[in-house]
Design an enzyme around this catalytic site. Structure first.
Site, PDB file in Angstrom:
ATOM      1  N   CYS A 273       0.553 -29.076 -30.293  1.00 45.70           N
ATOM      2  CA  CYS A 273       0.649 -28.638 -28.835  1.00 45.70           C
ATOM      3  C   CYS A 273       0.501 -27.247 -28.645  1.00 45.70           C
ATOM      4  O   CYS A 273       0.880 -26.432 -29.040  1.00 45.70           O
ATOM      5  CB  CYS A 273       1.831 -29.281 -28.282  1.00 45.70           C
ATOM      6  SG  CYS A 273       2.179 -28.791 -26.597  1.00 45.70           S
TER       7      CYS A 273
ATOM      8  N   MET B 166       1.628 -37.779 -25.046  1.00 37.31           N
ATOM      9  CA  MET B 166       1.230 -36.838 -24.108  1.00 37.31           C
ATOM     10  C   MET B 166       2.575 -36.536 -23.040  1.00 37.31           C
ATOM     11  O   MET B 166       3.109 -37.408 -22.486  1.00 37.31           O
ATOM     12  CB  MET B 166       0.156 -37.641 -23.343  1.00 37.31           C
ATOM     13  CG  MET B 166      -1.126 -37.627 -23.839  1.00 37.31           C
ATOM     14  SD  MET B 166      -2.451 -38.533 -22.886  1.00 37.31           S
ATOM     15  CE  MET B 166      -1.937 -40.397 -23.146  1.00 37.31           C
TER      16      MET B 166
ATOM     17  N   GLN C 136       7.774 -38.620 -31.713  1.00 38.26           N
ATOM     18  CA  GLN C 136       7.281 -37.464 -31.794  1.00 38.26           C
ATOM     19  C   GLN C 136       8.235 -36.532 -31.687  1.00 38.26           C
ATOM     20  O   GLN C 136       8.895 -36.366 -30.617  1.00 38.26           O
ATOM     21  CB  GLN C 136       5.870 -37.073 -31.073  1.00 38.26           C
ATOM     22  CG  GLN C 136       5.563 -35.769 -31.650  1.00 38.26           C
ATOM     23  CD  GLN C 136       4.268 -35.539 -30.839  1.00 38.26           C
ATOM     24  OE1 GLN C 136       4.208 -35.142 -29.691  1.00 38.26           O
ATOM     25  NE2 GLN C 136       3.211 -35.435 -31.674  1.00 38.26           N
TER      26      GLN C 136
ATOM     27  N   HIS D 155      -6.413 -33.611 -34.526  1.00 39.83           N
ATOM     28  CA  HIS D 155      -7.057 -33.441 -33.247  1.00 39.83           C
ATOM     29  C   HIS D 155      -8.216 -32.607 -33.693  1.00 39.83           C
ATOM     30  O   HIS D 155      -7.891 -31.357 -34.100  1.00 39.83           O
ATOM     31  CB  HIS D 155      -6.084 -32.845 -32.234  1.00 39.83           C
ATOM     32  CG  HIS D 155      -6.686 -32.564 -30.900  1.00 39.83           C
ATOM     33  ND1 HIS D 155      -6.120 -32.616 -29.739  1.00 39.83           N
ATOM     34  CD2 HIS D 155      -8.151 -32.069 -30.639  1.00 39.83           C
ATOM     35  CE1 HIS D 155      -6.906 -32.316 -28.727  1.00 39.83           C
ATOM     36  NE2 HIS D 155      -8.194 -32.268 -29.039  1.00 39.83           N
TER      37      HIS D 155
ATOM     38  N   GLY E  52      -9.157 -36.592 -30.486  1.00 33.23           N
ATOM     39  CA  GLY E  52      -9.903 -35.796 -29.727  1.00 33.23           C
ATOM     40  C   GLY E  52     -11.355 -36.208 -29.121  1.00 33.23           C
ATOM     41  O   GLY E  52     -12.394 -36.712 -29.945  1.00 33.23           O
ATOM     42  N   GLY E  53     -11.362 -36.512 -27.836  1.00 35.77           N
ATOM     43  CA  GLY E  53     -12.776 -36.680 -27.131  1.00 35.77           C
ATOM     44  C   GLY E  53     -13.395 -37.962 -27.467  1.00 35.77           C
ATOM     45  O   GLY E  53     -14.573 -38.096 -27.199  1.00 35.77           O
TER      46      GLY E  53
ATOM     47  N   LYS F 164       0.899 -34.438 -36.609  1.00 28.70           N
ATOM     48  CA  LYS F 164      -0.127 -34.619 -35.752  1.00 28.70           C
ATOM     49  C   LYS F 164      -0.442 -32.857 -35.611  1.00 28.70           C
ATOM     50  O   LYS F 164       0.565 -32.056 -35.189  1.00 28.70           O
ATOM     51  CB  LYS F 164       0.172 -34.929 -34.310  1.00 28.70           C
ATOM     52  CG  LYS F 164      -1.017 -35.153 -33.408  1.00 28.70           C
ATOM     53  CD  LYS F 164      -0.651 -35.835 -32.428  1.00 28.70           C
ATOM     54  CE  LYS F 164      -1.932 -36.051 -31.559  1.00 28.70           C
ATOM     55  NZ  LYS F 164      -2.575 -34.994 -30.907  1.00 28.70           N
TER      56      LYS F 164
ATOM     57  N   ARG G 260      -6.301 -39.269 -23.106  1.00 28.17           N
ATOM     58  CA  ARG G 260      -6.350 -39.316 -21.781  1.00 28.17           C
ATOM     59  C   ARG G 260      -7.136 -40.680 -21.381  1.00 28.17           C
ATOM     60  O   ARG G 260      -6.687 -41.283 -20.183  1.00 28.17           O
ATOM     61  CB  ARG G 260      -7.086 -38.387 -21.058  1.00 28.17           C
ATOM     62  CG  ARG G 260      -6.190 -36.787 -21.106  1.00 28.17           C
ATOM     63  CD  ARG G 260      -4.632 -37.019 -20.735  1.00 28.17           C
ATOM     64  NE  ARG G 260      -4.061 -35.621 -20.567  1.00 28.17           N
ATOM     65  CZ  ARG G 260      -3.477 -35.256 -21.532  1.00 28.17           C
ATOM     66  NH1 ARG G 260      -3.219 -35.774 -22.912  1.00 28.17           N
ATOM     67  NH2 ARG G 260      -2.539 -34.249 -21.253  1.00 28.17           N
TER      68      ARG G 260
END
Length: 441
Positions: free
Chosen positions: A161, A77, A131, A234, A275-276, A201, A298
């Site tokens: 991204c 991130m 990355q 993702h 994701g999620g 990714k 996150r």
């Protein structure tokens, strides 16, 4: 290399430095994890299925170290997963796989005289993945070569991204999904210039290029044109119509069925789902459904303690270490005061070093007061060390919070993946003639 005289971290930490490893062929961790790792009181003084247990007990040797399989990883991130965050993350979890922020290949190439600032990390951060982002094969090759001396455990190419600076003006990130031939070439270049595993990714699509077959075309072509065997998916598509990265994490719907269909259609590849996914209970739910690995973003920052403190025990089956938040802060204080200002111009400063800790007391008594005290302390001239910062602010946090062990595993959404298997798209039919054309063009 960066040196900090007198720096001695508590517990198993050693001086802040990068380690140089002899170049050697390293086995892919994912290959090995499958069938085919008072005031004085306030101052600082799943488990798994049978198959997962098999994975857990399969340690991966890399550079003389043994790492458990990447069942759990923290997403790369920008402006979040820096050295400071990764340090506190590793104090909390010994087995989570950590990723750097995305580093543009051009940054690495053009900062050759200042590489430690971008690439150096404490050896305790292993296992760690670098990355890289970029769209120039020469620079990608040079960046990979320059990164070799730092001993990363894997190199990942960012094809996910959606930021306008990256996918728009920069013409890389998720935009690369529209050019699988280039991605295959880039991955071949990376693999040719390193002896560690490589991975991609990506999202499940871009704008109107969002069918399952188009995703499969991307996976098939990249894996056919390069040694890439690991893809982090993702499970949302990206929208390149000017919406923010935050909206790109919210507006496009999650399609976990695409991820699980990839497991069906590409049995020789390894896929990590992203994701999620907001807690370790949901991580284990994805693993029970057959996911090879799970990446959390996150939640691993915003809810730092309640996420990472459960990884080793609930995902990897390791006995609880008895770690408390106070012990985390004791170790991090030593690190923070050692690196404070080491790059000149007051960088890193106290604000930067404290930023990764803002999720440590999520939803706990005193959290909001602590953050207000932190904002005030950043402006105080007498707060010149991380230790003095803690002495000024931690009076807001009750001892019971600082000293309590890890609580029970928080429950996640029980139905998050319940319907994924029932919504699988039709099986993908490979078209090898297209790959031959790509390879010859």
């Amino acid at each position: 290399m960066v040196k900090f005289p007198g720096y001695s971290l508590i517990s198993s930490f050693t001086p802040f430095h990068c380690i140089i490893l002899k170049k050697q062929r390293r086995l892919s961790a994912l290959d090995l994890s499958s069938n085919n790792p008072t005031k004085s009181r306030r101052t600082l003084s799943v488990c798994a299925t049978k198959q997962q247990l098999h994975n857990i007990n399969t340690h991966i040797e890399m550079g003389g170290e043994q790492y458990r399989p990447p069942l759990f990883s923290v997403a790369p991130m920008m402006e979040w997963t820096d050295n400071h965050y990764r340090t506190v993350a590793r104090i909390i979890s010994k087995h989570a796989w950590l990723y750097t922020e995305m580093l543009a290949a051009e940054t690495i190439v053009y900062q050759q005289e200042n590489l430690d600032r971008f690439l150096a990390f404490p050896s305790e951060q292993h296992p760690i993945v670098l990355q890289i982002g970029g769209n120039n094969l020469d620079n990608i090759a040079k960046a990979t070569q320059l990164a070799n001396a730092y001993g990363y455990d894997e190199i990942n190419l960012n094809c996910g991204c959606p930021s306008a600076k990256v996918a728009g003006h920069g013409c890389f990130g998720v935009r690369l999904m529209l050019d699988p031939k280039f991605v295959g070439e880039a991955m071949s270049v990376i693999a040719a210039n390193t002896d560690v595993p490589v991975s991609v990714k990506c999202r499940i699509g871009v704008d109107d290029h969002d069918s399952y077959n188009e995703l499969c075309d991307f996976i098939y072509k990249v894996s056919s044109l390069s040694p890439t065997k690991h893809f982090i998916i993702h499970s949302r598509k990206a929208l390149l119509n000017g919406i923010s990265p935050a909206d790109n994490r919210r507006i496009p719907p999650l399609k976990y069925e695409y991820y699980y269909a990839l497991l069906r259609d590409f049995p020789d590849l390894r896929f990590t789902i992203n994701g999620g996914i907001d807690c370790v209970d949901e991580v284990n739910a994805a693993l029970r459904e057959g996911a090879h690995g799970v990446m959390v973003g996150r939640a691993a920052f915003n809810n730092l303690w309640n996420t990472l403190a459960h990884v080793d025990s609930a995902v990897y089956g390791v006995p609880n270490s008895g770690l408390t938040r106070r012990k985390v802060l004791e170790q991090y204080q030593v690190y923070g005061d050692a690196v404070l200002g080491t790059y000149g111009n007051n960088r890193p400063n106290i604000r930067e070093l404290i930023k990764p800790l803002f999720g440590l007391f999520y939803c706990e008594p005193g959290n909001n007061l602590w953050k207000r005290k932190a904002d005030a302390a950043f402006l105080m001239k007498n707060i010149t060390t991380v230790k003095s910062f803690f002495e000024e602010t931690l009076v807001a946090i009750p001892d019971a919070v600082l000293d309590s062990p890890v609580a029970e595993l928080p429950s996640g959404r029980k139905d998050l993946f319940a319907n994924a298997r029932g919504l699988l798209p039709s099986p993908y039919e490979t078209r090898p003639e297209e790959v031959v054309l790509y390879a010859q063009s």
